[in-house]
Design a protein around this motif. Structure first.
Motif, PDB file in Angstrom:
ATOM      1  N   MET A  65      38.982  47.263  30.659  1.00 54.27           N
ATOM      2  CA  MET A  65      38.605  45.886  30.321  1.00 54.27           C
ATOM      3  C   MET A  65      38.998  44.906  31.432  1.00 54.27           C
ATOM      4  O   MET A  65      38.255  43.970  31.729  1.00 54.27           O
ATOM      5  CB  MET A  65      39.256  45.494  28.992  1.00 54.27           C
ATOM      6  CG  MET A  65      38.745  44.201  28.422  1.00 54.27           C
ATOM      7  SD  MET A  65      37.019  44.229  27.925  1.00 54.27           S
ATOM      8  CE  MET A  65      37.085  45.186  26.456  1.00 54.27           C
ATOM      9  N   ASN A  66      40.160  45.115  32.062  1.00 58.18           N
ATOM     10  CA  ASN A  66      40.589  44.204  33.138  1.00 58.18           C
ATOM     11  C   ASN A  66      39.672  44.301  34.348  1.00 58.18           C
ATOM     12  O   ASN A  66      39.384  43.290  34.991  1.00 58.18           O
ATOM     13  CB  ASN A  66      42.039  44.487  33.536  1.00 58.18           C
ATOM     14  CG  ASN A  66      43.011  43.973  32.511  1.00 58.18           C
ATOM     15  OD1 ASN A  66      42.746  42.984  31.825  1.00 58.18           O
ATOM     16  ND2 ASN A  66      44.140  44.637  32.389  1.00 58.18           N
ATOM     17  N   GLU A  67      39.208  45.498  34.674  1.00 53.90           N
ATOM     18  CA  GLU A  67      38.262  45.654  35.779  1.00 53.90           C
ATOM     19  C   GLU A  67      36.958  44.920  35.470  1.00 53.90           C
ATOM     20  O   GLU A  67      36.381  44.276  36.351  1.00 53.90           O
ATOM     21  CB  GLU A  67      37.974  47.125  36.036  1.00 53.90           C
ATOM     22  CG  GLU A  67      39.091  47.863  36.708  1.00 53.90           C
ATOM     23  CD  GLU A  67      38.747  49.323  36.964  1.00 53.90           C
ATOM     24  OE1 GLU A  67      37.560  49.629  37.234  1.00 53.90           O
ATOM     25  OE2 GLU A  67      39.665  50.146  36.888  1.00 53.90           O
ATOM     26  N   ARG A  68      36.489  45.034  34.248  1.00 54.66           N
ATOM     27  CA  ARG A  68      35.262  44.336  33.853  1.00 54.66           C
ATOM     28  C   ARG A  68      35.450  42.827  33.953  1.00 54.66           C
ATOM     29  O   ARG A  68      34.575  42.111  34.438  1.00 54.66           O
ATOM     30  CB  ARG A  68      34.871  44.725  32.434  1.00 54.66           C
ATOM     31  CG  ARG A  68      34.399  46.155  32.318  1.00 54.66           C
ATOM     32  CD  ARG A  68      34.148  46.564  30.904  1.00 54.66           C
ATOM     33  NE  ARG A  68      33.059  45.804  30.317  1.00 54.66           N
ATOM     34  CZ  ARG A  68      32.774  45.808  29.023  1.00 54.66           C
ATOM     35  NH1 ARG A  68      33.481  46.550  28.183  1.00 54.66           N
ATOM     36  NH2 ARG A  68      31.780  45.088  28.551  1.00 54.66           N
ATOM     37  N   ARG A  69      36.591  42.334  33.477  1.00 58.19           N
ATOM     38  CA  ARG A  69      36.872  40.893  33.561  1.00 58.19           C
ATOM     39  C   ARG A  69      36.926  40.439  35.013  1.00 58.19           C
ATOM     40  O   ARG A  69      36.376  39.396  35.359  1.00 58.19           O
ATOM     41  CB  ARG A  69      38.198  40.587  32.875  1.00 58.19           C
ATOM     42  CG  ARG A  69      38.149  40.677  31.389  1.00 58.19           C
ATOM     43  CD  ARG A  69      39.499  40.366  30.791  1.00 58.19           C
ATOM     44  NE  ARG A  69      39.455  40.528  29.352  1.00 58.19           N
ATOM     45  CZ  ARG A  69      40.388  41.126  28.638  1.00 58.19           C
ATOM     46  NH1 ARG A  69      41.462  41.616  29.222  1.00 58.19           N
ATOM     47  NH2 ARG A  69      40.264  41.224  27.341  1.00 58.19           N
ATOM     48  N   VAL A  72      33.319  40.264  36.491  1.00 58.06           N
ATOM     49  CA  VAL A  72      32.561  39.100  36.013  1.00 58.06           C
ATOM     50  C   VAL A  72      33.125  37.823  36.623  1.00 58.06           C
ATOM     51  O   VAL A  72      32.374  36.945  37.049  1.00 58.06           O
ATOM     52  CB  VAL A  72      32.584  39.040  34.460  1.00 58.06           C
ATOM     53  CG1 VAL A  72      32.036  37.724  33.954  1.00 58.06           C
ATOM     54  CG2 VAL A  72      31.789  40.194  33.882  1.00 58.06           C
ATOM     55  N   LYS A  73      34.442  37.728  36.698  1.00 58.87           N
ATOM     56  CA  LYS A  73      35.082  36.532  37.244  1.00 58.87           C
ATOM     57  C   LYS A  73      34.702  36.327  38.713  1.00 58.87           C
ATOM     58  O   LYS A  73      34.356  35.224  39.126  1.00 58.87           O
ATOM     59  CB  LYS A  73      36.599  36.652  37.113  1.00 58.87           C
ATOM     60  CG  LYS A  73      37.324  35.344  37.253  1.00 58.87           C
ATOM     61  CD  LYS A  73      38.841  35.483  37.213  1.00 58.87           C
ATOM     62  CE  LYS A  73      39.362  36.245  36.043  1.00 58.87           C
ATOM     63  NZ  LYS A  73      40.829  36.322  36.005  1.00 58.87           N
ATOM     64  N   THR A  74      34.748  37.412  39.505  1.00 58.32           N
ATOM     65  CA  THR A  74      34.407  37.269  40.914  1.00 58.32           C
ATOM     66  C   THR A  74      32.926  36.976  41.113  1.00 58.32           C
ATOM     67  O   THR A  74      32.563  36.232  42.023  1.00 58.32           O
ATOM     68  CB  THR A  74      34.780  38.533  41.721  1.00 58.32           C
ATOM     69  OG1 THR A  74      34.167  39.668  41.123  1.00 58.32           O
ATOM     70  CG2 THR A  74      36.268  38.708  41.784  1.00 58.32           C
ATOM     71  N   ILE A 121      40.781  47.603  46.685  1.00 61.95           N
ATOM     72  CA  ILE A 121      40.236  47.366  48.029  1.00 61.95           C
ATOM     73  C   ILE A 121      38.729  47.583  48.008  1.00 61.95           C
ATOM     74  O   ILE A 121      37.965  46.756  48.511  1.00 61.95           O
ATOM     75  CB  ILE A 121      40.915  48.281  49.069  1.00 61.95           C
ATOM     76  CG1 ILE A 121      42.385  47.882  49.227  1.00 61.95           C
ATOM     77  CG2 ILE A 121      40.196  48.219  50.404  1.00 61.95           C
ATOM     78  CD1 ILE A 121      43.183  48.819  50.085  1.00 61.95           C
ATOM     79  N   THR A 122      38.294  48.668  47.414  1.00 61.30           N
ATOM     80  CA  THR A 122      36.862  48.969  47.324  1.00 61.30           C
ATOM     81  C   THR A 122      36.137  47.909  46.509  1.00 61.30           C
ATOM     82  O   THR A 122      35.074  47.431  46.903  1.00 61.30           O
ATOM     83  CB  THR A 122      36.650  50.355  46.686  1.00 61.30           C
ATOM     84  OG1 THR A 122      37.339  51.321  47.469  1.00 61.30           O
ATOM     85  CG2 THR A 122      35.192  50.703  46.611  1.00 61.30           C
ATOM     86  N   PHE A 123      36.732  47.524  45.391  1.00 59.68           N
ATOM     87  CA  PHE A 123      36.136  46.499  44.544  1.00 59.68           C
ATOM     88  C   PHE A 123      35.995  45.182  45.311  1.00 59.68           C
ATOM     89  O   PHE A 123      34.942  44.542  45.285  1.00 59.68           O
ATOM     90  CB  PHE A 123      36.991  46.299  43.287  1.00 59.68           C
ATOM     91  CG  PHE A 123      36.536  45.168  42.424  1.00 59.68           C
ATOM     92  CD1 PHE A 123      35.409  45.297  41.632  1.00 59.68           C
ATOM     93  CD2 PHE A 123      37.217  43.960  42.407  1.00 59.68           C
ATOM     94  CE1 PHE A 123      34.974  44.257  40.841  1.00 59.68           C
ATOM     95  CE2 PHE A 123      36.790  42.916  41.619  1.00 59.68           C
ATOM     96  CZ  PHE A 123      35.670  43.062  40.834  1.00 59.68           C
ATOM     97  N   SER A 124      37.046  44.781  46.026  1.00 64.34           N
ATOM     98  CA  SER A 124      37.021  43.530  46.791  1.00 64.34           C
ATOM     99  C   SER A 124      35.989  43.595  47.904  1.00 64.34           C
ATOM    100  O   SER A 124      35.256  42.635  48.144  1.00 64.34           O
ATOM    101  CB  SER A 124      38.400  43.240  47.374  1.00 64.34           C
ATOM    102  OG  SER A 124      39.355  43.133  46.361  1.00 64.34           O
TER     103      SER A 124
END
Length: 182
Positions: A65-69, A72-74, A121-124
């Motif tokens: 859930m935190n990854e999903r948030r 969406v936030k970014t 890092i990958t997500f960013s």
């Protein structure tokens, strides 16, 4: 509610049943209103994330859930002109990441000063790649290392090197590469 009616009716069984059922309905409505209010803030949103992800045409959804948030936030923050401040605030909104962004010669330099793990890092990197204009290149460096990361390197293998040599050889890499095919 019981205190609002006349004392004669307070002992009537029908009146008490009505008041109890009304109280239950009002409490249920209040809980739904509080949940709806909570969904407005992405840090607490649960079922509303599904609507935001559909709105943004997100195909692949993370299990956490935190990854999903964070995603969406970014995506919401990363709208408009790609300025240094906007890009830094967007990426630094991800919990567990501290990044410094600079522009030079049509290249965006993304310097990680801290990242909790490779997935962040990958997500960013992927988020920033979606935000910046296509004519700009992206250069990523990673200057933070934890003691656990170079697990296979022993002190015996390092005796020919100075600490400065070790830091320079590790800078920008993580053993087995970045997560997600960087």
């Amino acid at each position: 509610m019981l205190k609002l009616i006349h004392k004669i009716y307070r002992k009537d069984k029908v009146t008490l049943d009505l008041i109890n059922s009304l109280t239950a309905k009002l409490m249920s409505a209040e809980n739904k209103i509080n949940d709806l209010y909570k969904q407005i803030f992405l840090d607490y949103a649960t079922w509303y994330l599904e609507f935001k992800e559909k709105e943004m045409s997100v195909q692949k959804k993370a299990a956490d859930m935190n990854e999903r948030r964070n995603y969406v936030k970014t995506r919401l923050l990363g709208v408009g002109t790609a300025t240094k401040e906007m890009l830094e605030s967007t990426i630094n909104a991800v919990s567990g990441v501290i990044v410094d962004i600079n522009f030079r010669d049509m290249i965006v330099f993304m310097d990680f000063t801290f990242a909790e793990n490779n997935k962040l890092i990958t997500f960013s990197k992927n988020t920033l790649a979606e935000i910046i204009p296509y004519h700009l290149d992206l250069n990523i460096s990673y200057k933070h290392i934890k003691w656990e990361e170079p697990k296979k390197v022993t002190w015996g293998k390092m005796e020919n090197y100075t600490w400065n040599d070790v830091v320079k050889s590790v800078e920008g890499t993580i053993e087995k590469g970045y997560d997600g095919g960087f």
